[in-house]
Design an enzyme around this catalytic site. Structure first.
Site, PDB file in Angstrom:
ATOM      1  N   ASP A   1      -7.653   6.179   4.944  1.00 56.19           N
ATOM      2  CA  ASP A   1      -7.758   4.976   5.768  1.00 56.19           C
ATOM      3  C   ASP A   1      -9.006   4.877   6.634  1.00 56.19           C
ATOM      4  O   ASP A   1      -9.093   3.976   7.463  1.00 56.19           O
ATOM      5  CB  ASP A   1      -6.534   4.881   6.692  1.00 56.19           C
TER       6      ASP A   1
ATOM      7  N   SER B   1       0.803  -1.220   0.000  1.00 50.08           N
ATOM      8  CA  SER B   1       0.000   0.000   0.000  1.00 50.08           C
ATOM      9  C   SER B   1       0.838   1.273   0.000  1.00 50.08           C
ATOM     10  O   SER B   1       0.303   2.353  -0.173  1.00 50.08           O
ATOM     11  CB  SER B   1      -0.949   0.005   1.200  1.00 50.08           C
TER      12      SER B   1
ATOM     13  N   HIS C   1       1.416   3.892   7.015  1.00 52.10           N
ATOM     14  CA  HIS C   1       0.826   4.788   6.019  1.00 52.10           C
ATOM     15  C   HIS C   1       1.246   6.225   6.281  1.00 52.10           C
ATOM     16  O   HIS C   1       1.780   6.546   7.338  1.00 52.10           O
ATOM     17  CB  HIS C   1      -0.700   4.689   6.026  1.00 52.10           C
TER      18      HIS C   1
END
EC number: 3.4.21.89
Lengths: 172, 225
Positions: free
Chosen positions: A115, A49, A90
């Site tokens: 998210d 990701s 992230h």
């Protein structure tokens, strides 16, 4: 090997040696943990990701102290979500407010959406306390071993066996 | 002891040591390259509209749609250890008109890969072919750090947890970057000069005020464009 079994003093020394190696590794891990103030100062990337920055198996070094300034937008953070055991790596894309109560939103570089979907039910933002560190250092690929080990559990037994054998067979 | 096992162990140990030393030297070489990035950013157009966070939501929030001009020269960030540069424009604004700007949200970002990392980009085959072709024969392509965007639409519409955003004063756009190395330290826009690494020249827009809510009736005229 056989002589080691015949000589209990040597066998004990080898056992201690093996224990020493394990405890040194553990101490280094915990030491790093204290220095960086992070429960897990080194993490392995498990998903794509954050590509192309991070690939699966890359090793990340985390830092969880705020010396000069607060954790800010643009930093890549590792955070925990209630009810999920695997931390997520992230990028921080939004921050509302300051201090411990600041509302933070993250997004993976390679993901289209932020998210919010990954957070717990009813949770729209994460807080500073959910973050276990910001990424500061990077070594590619080295952590791939751990991915192999978790995906093929029998490798663990084999590796432990080999390590044990090597230590026992060493004379010094 | 000169058994095969010990030899294998020594060879492997030496191999890893060499790998880590070389990696360390490469990581340290980052400091030998000067960094003098510069950029200008300015607001082109701002609208505040009411909308829902997602299709099934009943909550109505105010969203700011920002268009901006961006001009950057980040070419000095591209060295042999640069994997990608993540460029992002954020909007910062205060929660109350007298306080500091304590809210920040990324409104636009882009990933600029080094030619050596092009194959890792998540883009379609046609775009990939074009990208690879653009730096054919080059392992480092500093010209990629030069962006010139006119009237660029924001990728992310900003909102705030309170749902109120219209007529916010003292909003500023800022340009930031994050250099992702092949090995070593990740670096962000420095706040102060650090050796050969200079702070971003420019990179902050003039403060502006978000307009009042856009009236629904004005819509039809714009819809045709």
């Amino acid at each position: 090997m056989l002589s080691a079994l015949q000589n209990p003093r040597q066998a004990a020394a080898q056992l201690l040696n093996f224990g020493l190696i394990l405890s040194t590794a553990f101490m280094m891990w915990k030491g790093l943990s204290v220095i960086s103030d992070s429960p897990s100062p080194i993490v392995v990337v498990l998903s794509g990701s954050m590509e192309p920055a991070f690939q699966r198996g890359d090793l990340l070094f985390l830092w969880n102290r705020n010396f000069m300034e607060e954790t800010k937008v643009g930093e890549i953070v590792v955070y925990n979500v209630k009810g999920k055991d695997i931390p997520i790596v992230h990028r921080l894309v939004r921050k509302f407010g300051t201090g411990d109560e600041a509302k933070l939103l993250t997004k993976g570089d390679n993901n289209v959406a932020d998210d919010t979907e990954l957070y717990a039910r009813g949770q729209d933002y994460i807080e500073r306390k959910d973050i276990i560190g910001s990424v500061v250092g990077y070594i590619p690929f080295v952590g791939y071993v751990t991915i192999l080990l978790s995906e093929h559990p029998w490798l663990k037994t084999v590796m432990l066996g080999i390590m044990g054998l090597v230590v026992v067979m060493q004379r010094e | 002891m000169h058994s095969t096992l010990v030899r294998a162990q020594n060879v492997f140990g030496f191999f890893t040591t060499v790998c880590f030393v070389v990696a360390g030297l490469i990581a340290l070489s980052d400091f030998s390259w000067e960094r003098k990035p510069s950029s200008t950013v300015s607001v082109k157009d701002v609208q505040v509209v009411r909308g829902r966070p997602h299709y099934y939501s009943t909550k109505k929030e105010e969203y700011a749609h920002i268009r901006f001009n961006l001009n950057t020269d980040l070419s000095s960030l591209f060295t042999w250890n640069t994997k990608q540069v993540f460029v992002y424009v954020s909007a910062t604004w205060p929660s109350n008109s007298t306080g500091p700007r304590d809210n920040e949200a990324v409104i636009w970002d882009t990933i600029i890969t080094s030619p050596s990392a092009d194959h890792l980009q998540n883009i379609g085959p046609a775009a990939m072919k074009k990208l690879v072709k653009s730096a054919k024969g080059k392992s480092i392509d500093p010209s990629r750090g030069k962006l010139n965007l006119k009237n660029q639409k924001a990728k992310y519409q900003i909102t705030s947890p309170t749902g109120k955003l219209a007529e916010t004063d003292d909003v500023v756009l800022k340009v930031h970057y994050n250099v992702q190395p092949w090995v070593g330290m990740l670096t962000w826009t420095p706040q102060v000069d650090f050796g050969g690494w200079k702070t971003m020249k420019g990179g902050v827009s003039k403060a502006f005020t978000l307009p009042a809510l856009k009236k629904k009736k004005e819509e039809p005229k714009k819809a045709t464009s």
